[in-house]
Design an enzyme around this catalytic site. Structure first.
Site, mmCIF file in Angstrom:
data_model
loop_
_atom_site.group_PDB
_atom_site.id
_atom_site.type_symbol
_atom_site.label_atom_id
_atom_site.label_comp_id
_atom_site.label_asym_id
_atom_site.label_seq_id
_atom_site.Cartn_x
_atom_site.Cartn_y
_atom_site.Cartn_z
ATOM 1 C CG PHE A 1 -0.390 0.451 2.456
ATOM 2 C CD1 PHE A 1 -0.094 1.833 2.803
ATOM 3 C CD2 PHE A 1 0.364 -0.462 3.323
ATOM 4 C CE1 PHE A 1 0.658 2.249 3.818
ATOM 5 C CE2 PHE A 1 1.023 0.112 4.482
ATOM 6 C CZ PHE A 1 1.162 1.509 4.633
ATOM 7 C CE LYS B 1 -3.053 -8.579 -4.168
ATOM 8 N NZ LYS B 1 -3.536 -7.646 -3.216
ATOM 9 C CD GLU C 1 -5.754 -6.096 0.470
ATOM 10 O OE1 GLU C 1 -4.646 -5.876 -0.414
ATOM 11 O OE2 GLU C 1 -5.622 -7.110 1.240
ATOM 12 N NE ARG C 2 -3.490 -2.723 3.818
ATOM 13 C CZ ARG C 2 -2.433 -3.070 4.482
ATOM 14 N NH1 ARG C 2 -2.130 -2.014 5.474
ATOM 15 N NH2 ARG C 2 -1.492 -4.024 4.225
ATOM 16 C CB SER D 1 4.727 -7.418 5.737
ATOM 17 O OG SER D 1 3.965 -8.280 5.246
ATOM 18 C CB CYS E 1 10.500 -0.365 2.723
ATOM 19 S SG CYS E 1 11.282 0.236 1.327
ATOM 20 C CD GLU F 1 8.476 -2.829 8.228
ATOM 21 O OE1 GLU F 1 7.663 -3.599 8.075
ATOM 22 O OE2 GLU F 1 9.173 -2.013 7.369
HETATM 23 P P1 NAD Z 1 1.603 -6.559 3.283
HETATM 24 O O1 NAD Z 1 2.491 -7.552 3.268
HETATM 25 O O2 NAD Z 1 0.192 -6.598 4.126
HETATM 26 O O3 NAD Z 1 0.839 -6.565 1.786
HETATM 27 C C1 NAD Z 1 1.408 -6.715 0.736
HETATM 28 C C2 NAD Z 1 0.769 -7.562 -0.513
HETATM 29 O O4 NAD Z 1 0.653 -8.564 -0.112
HETATM 30 C C3 NAD Z 1 -0.705 -6.845 -0.931
HETATM 31 O O5 NAD Z 1 -0.816 -6.904 -2.309
HETATM 32 C C4 NAD Z 1 -1.367 -7.736 -0.138
HETATM 33 O O6 NAD Z 1 -2.769 -7.772 -0.854
HETATM 34 C C5 NAD Z 1 -0.821 -9.145 -0.098
HETATM 35 N N1 NAD Z 1 -1.091 -9.881 1.175
HETATM 36 C C6 NAD Z 1 -1.275 -9.520 2.201
HETATM 37 N N2 NAD Z 1 -1.714 -10.341 3.262
HETATM 38 C C7 NAD Z 1 -1.308 -11.688 2.575
HETATM 39 C C8 NAD Z 1 -1.699 -13.094 2.932
HETATM 40 N N3 NAD Z 1 -1.975 -13.359 4.111
HETATM 41 N N4 NAD Z 1 -1.339 -14.011 1.736
HETATM 42 C C9 NAD Z 1 -1.285 -13.476 0.653
HETATM 43 N N5 NAD Z 1 -1.174 -12.246 0.126
HETATM 44 C C10 NAD Z 1 -1.149 -11.311 1.232
HETATM 45 O O7 NAD Z 1 2.494 -5.141 3.123
HETATM 46 P P2 NAD Z 1 1.870 -3.621 3.257
HETATM 47 O O8 NAD Z 1 1.405 -3.374 4.709
HETATM 48 O O9 NAD Z 1 0.934 -3.567 2.124
HETATM 49 O O10 NAD Z 1 3.192 -2.900 3.137
HETATM 50 C C11 NAD Z 1 4.023 -2.493 3.828
HETATM 51 C C12 NAD Z 1 5.170 -3.321 4.072
HETATM 52 O O11 NAD Z 1 5.967 -3.290 2.897
HETATM 53 C C13 NAD Z 1 6.379 -2.842 5.033
HETATM 54 O O12 NAD Z 1 6.742 -3.979 5.625
HETATM 55 C C14 NAD Z 1 7.250 -2.358 4.154
HETATM 56 O O13 NAD Z 1 8.508 -2.222 4.788
HETATM 57 C C15 NAD Z 1 7.199 -3.156 3.055
HETATM 58 N N6 NAD Z 1 8.204 -2.493 1.871
HETATM 59 C C16 NAD Z 1 8.837 -3.072 1.365
HETATM 60 C C17 NAD Z 1 9.654 -2.425 0.353
HETATM 61 C C18 NAD Z 1 10.947 -3.167 -0.249
HETATM 62 O O14 NAD Z 1 11.228 -2.766 -1.290
HETATM 63 N N7 NAD Z 1 11.680 -3.980 0.745
HETATM 64 C C19 NAD Z 1 9.189 -1.429 -0.429
HETATM 65 C C20 NAD Z 1 7.760 -0.990 0.140
HETATM 66 C C21 NAD Z 1 7.241 -1.311 1.228
#
Ligand code: NAD
Length: 499
Positions: free
Chosen positions: A149, A173, A176-177, A226, A281, A384
Site C-alpha cells: 500500500f 495484484k 487492496e488498501r 511485509s 521501507c 517494524e
Molecule cells: P503486506 O505484506 O500487508 O501486503 C503486501 C501485498 O501482499 C498486498 O498486495 C496484499 O494484498 C498481499 N497480502 C497481504 N496479506 C496476504 C496474505 N496473507 N497472503 C497473501 N497475500 C497477502 O504489506 P503492506 O502493509 O501493504 O506494505 C507495507 C510493508 O511493505 C512494510 O513491511 C514495508 O517495509 C514493506 N515494503 C518493502 C519494500 C522493499 O522494497 N523492501 C518497499 C515498500 C514496502
C-alpha cells in the site's frame, strides 16, 4: 459508494466474486470506495487471456515496446497532478510525497525506453570452424507483481515497466488498501499504446495471491510487502517452480558519529524518520548516536524540530510534513507498540500519544514520537513499527554501532553521518545491508541502479529495477550454429572470399 473494478483486456471490469474490501480516506476515516476481491476463477480467466495477448507483444520489436514506455513517461507527466491527488486521497501522504511516488515510478519507465539496448544478447563469431554462438534474452510469458500500500504508484511501475518492456504480459495484484492509482496506470498504459490483455490489474486479497502462486501459466512473481508475507510467497512460489523475488520489511539504522554535522544529521532524521508518517521501507526508524555526548546533543536538536512538525490532511497544503497513516488498524498497531516501548522502559522524549487533528477527529493521524535509551530486547527495536516513531539506541563506540545494525534481522537500508572518510568507507564495506547512505539518510538507488535489501528484507537472487529487472523478467537462450560452407577450408573460407 464508489465501486472500483479490475482492469481486464483493456477495460475496467466489475468484480464477480461478490467479495469486497473497504477503501478508506485516511484523513477523514470514512470508507470512500469498495474494491472487489477477485476469485480464483476470475484470476484464472485474466491470466489465460494475458497469455494469448503475450504472443504478439513478445514478438513486437523491442524498439516499438520502448516507444510505448516513452509514451507512458509523457502521459505520467501530463497526469501527475491527477495521479498525486488520487494517491493522497487513499494513502494519506502529502501531495509532494505523492508526486515523488509517481516520479520514482516514471523514472523506471524512462530507463525501460532503452529496452532494445537492455535486451541485446551476446555473440561470438567463429567459436569453432564455421561455428557462431549467440545468446538472446527472451520474455518469460505471463509474469506478475504483488505490491504494497505504501507506494501505490512507484512499486507497481517498478514491476510492470521492465516486465512489459521485456515482452511479457503482466498481472498486477496491487494493495487492496490503495487500488485506484494502479487502475489509472493501466488506463494510461492503454493510451500509451499497450495492446489489450498485456497488462491486467486484478484487485484482491489472499485468494487472488494464491491463485497467482498456484497458476501454471505464471512464470515469475515480483513481490513487495511485509516480511511474513514475503516469506510465504517466496516459499510457495518457489515450490511451484516459479521464479520469485520478494522484498520485505525493514528497520533502518542511522549511525551518527561524534564528528558528524549534528544539525545536518537532525534535519536528515526528521525527513527520514517522520516523512510519509514513517510508512516507507527506507524510513530511518533507529538513530544510533555514538557516545553519550553525541546522543545528548542530538536529542537536544531533534526535540524542537519534532515539536514543529506539521501534521495534517493532504488538502491542507504543501507545507504539511506528513499525513495520517493508512488505516485505523495501522494506527492501533503503532499505538500498541508505543505503549510497549513505555512499558518496557524506554524513555519517551516526545510523546505523540492522544494526538487529535482538529476537524479530522476520525482520521488516522498519529502524533510524532521520539524514544531514547531503547535497548535491543524491546519490541519497538525488534519490530517494524511503520509509523512516525523514532527510537534512539545509544552506542559507546563505532564498532558497537556497526554491530547493532549488522545483528538486526532486517537489512534494507542504513546510513552513517560522519566527516571521516575512513569511517564511512569502512562502514560501506563491512555492513551487511543492501543500500547504504553516507551522509544521505534515505539512499534509494536511481532507476538505472538496482534496489534491494539483504537478510529478512529480501528473498531471491536479483534486485528490483535497473539491469537486474531485465534479467529477472527474461530468460537466456544460447544458440550454437554451424554452416557447412565455413568448414570448407578449415574455417578460413569466409575470410578468403572477402579478400
Ligand atoms: P503486506 O505484506 O500487508 O501486503 C503486501 C501485498 O501482499 C498486498 O498486495 C496484499 O494484498 C498481499 N497480502 C497481504 N496479506 C496476504 C496474505 N496473507 N497472503 C497473501 N497475500 C497477502 O504489506 P503492506 O502493509 O501493504 O506494505 C507495507 C510493508 O511493505 C512494510 O513491511 C514495508 O517495509 C514493506 N515494503 C518493502 C519494500 C522493499 O522494497 N523492501 C518497499 C515498500 C514496502
Amino acid at each position: 459508494m464508489q465501486e472500483l473494478s479490475h482492469f481486464i483486456d483493456g477495460k475496467l471490469v466489475k468484480g464477480q466474486s461478490g467479495r469486497f474490501a473497504d477503501v478508506f480516506n485516511p484523513a477523514t476515516g470514512e470508507v470512500q470506495a469498495k474494491v472487489p476481491l477477485a476469485s480464483n476463477d476470475e484470476m484464472a480467466a485474466a491470466i489465460a487471456s494475458a497469455s494469448q495477448a503475450q504472443v504478439a507483444w513478445g514478438a513486437t520489436n523491442p524498439q516499438k515496446r520502448g516507444r510505448v514506455m516513452m509514451n507512458m513517461v509523457n502521459l505520467l507527466n501530463r497526469d501527475m497532478d491527477k495521479l498525486a491527488e488520487a494517491l493522497s486521497r487513499e494513502h494519506g501522504k502529502t501531495i509532494p510525497d505523492a508526486k515523488g511516488d509517481v516520479q520514482r515510478g516514471l523514472e523506471v519507465f524512462e530507463f525501460c525506453i532503452g529496452a532494445p539496448h537492455l535486451l541485446k544478447g551476446e555473440f561470438t563469431e567463429s567459436a569453432g570452424p564455421g561455428i557462431d554462438m549467440y545468446s538472446m534474452r527472451q520474455p518469460l510469458g505471463v509474469v506478475s507483481g504483488i505490491t504494497p500500500f505504501n507506494f501505490p504508484a512507484m512499486v507497481p511501475m517498478w514491476k510492470m515497466a521492465p516486465a512489459l518492456a521485456s515482452g511479457n504480459a503482466f498481472i498486477l495484484k496491487p494493495s487492496e488498501r490503495a487500488p485506484s492509482v494502479p487502475l489509472m496506470l493501466a488506463e494510461l498504459m492503454k493510451e500509451a499504446g499497450l495492446p489489450d490483455g498485456v497488462l491486467q490489474v486484478m484487485n484482491g486479497d489472499k485468494e487472488a495471491v494464491d491463485a497467482i502462486l498456484d497458476n501454471e501459466t505464471i512464470q515469475a512473481i515480483g513481490f513487495v510487502g511485509s516480511t511474513p508475507i514475503a516469506q510465504y510467497i517466496y516459499s510457495r512460489g518457489c515450490a511451484n517452480g516459479k521464479r520469485v523475488q520478494c522484498f520485505g520489511g525493514a528497520k533502518n539504522h542511522m549511525i551518527i558519529m561524534p564528528d558528524a554535522d549534528l544539525d545536518q544529521a537532525a534535519d536528515a532524521l526528521i525527513g527520514a524518520g517522520y516523512g510519509a508518517a514513517g510508512e516507507r521501507c527506507m524510513a530511518i526508524s533507529v538513530a544510533v548516536p555514538v557516545g553519550d555526548e553525541t546522543a545528548d546533543r542530538l536529542i537536544e536538536k531533534l526535540v524542537p524540530r519534532i515539536e514543529k512538525l506539521k501534521v495534517g490532511p493532504y488538502t491542507a497544503g504543501d507545507d504539511i510534513d506528513y499525513g495520517p497513516v493508512v488505516t485505523g488498524a495501522a494506527k492501533a498497531n503503532i499505538e500498541r507498540l508505543v505503549q510497549a516501548g513505555v512499558d518496557q522502559g524506554a524513555k519517551l522524549v516526545v510523546d505523540g500519544r492522544g494526538f487529535k487533528m482538529q476537524g479530522y477527529e476520525n482520521g488516522f493521524f498519529v502524533g510524532p514520537h521520539l524514544f531514547d535509551h531503547v535497548t535491543t530486547d524491546m519490541d519497538i527495536y525488534t519490530t517494524e513499527i511503520f509509523g512516525p516513531v523514532l527510537s534512539t539506541v545509544r552506542a559507546q563506540t563505532y564498532e558497537e554501532a556497526l554491530a547493532l545494525a549488522m545483528d538486526h534481522e532486517y537489512g534494507n537500508g542504513t546510513a552513517i553521518f560522519t566527516r571521516d572518510g575512513d569511517t564511512a568507507r569502512d562502514f560501506a564495506s563491512r555492513i551487511n545491508i543492501g543500500m547504504v547512505g553516507i551522509n544521505v539518510p534515505i539512499p534509494v538507488p536511481l532507476a538505472y541502479h538496482t534496489f534491494g535489501g539483504w537478510k529478512k528484507s529480501g528473498f531471491g537472487d536479483l534486485n528490483q529495477h535497473g539491469p537486474d529487472a531485465f534479467r529477472f523478467y527474461t530468460r537466456t537462450k544460447t544458440v550454437t550454429s554451424r554452416w557447412p560452407s565455413g568448414l570448407k577450408e578449415g574455417g578460413e573460407f569466409h575470410f578468403k572470399a572477402m579478400e
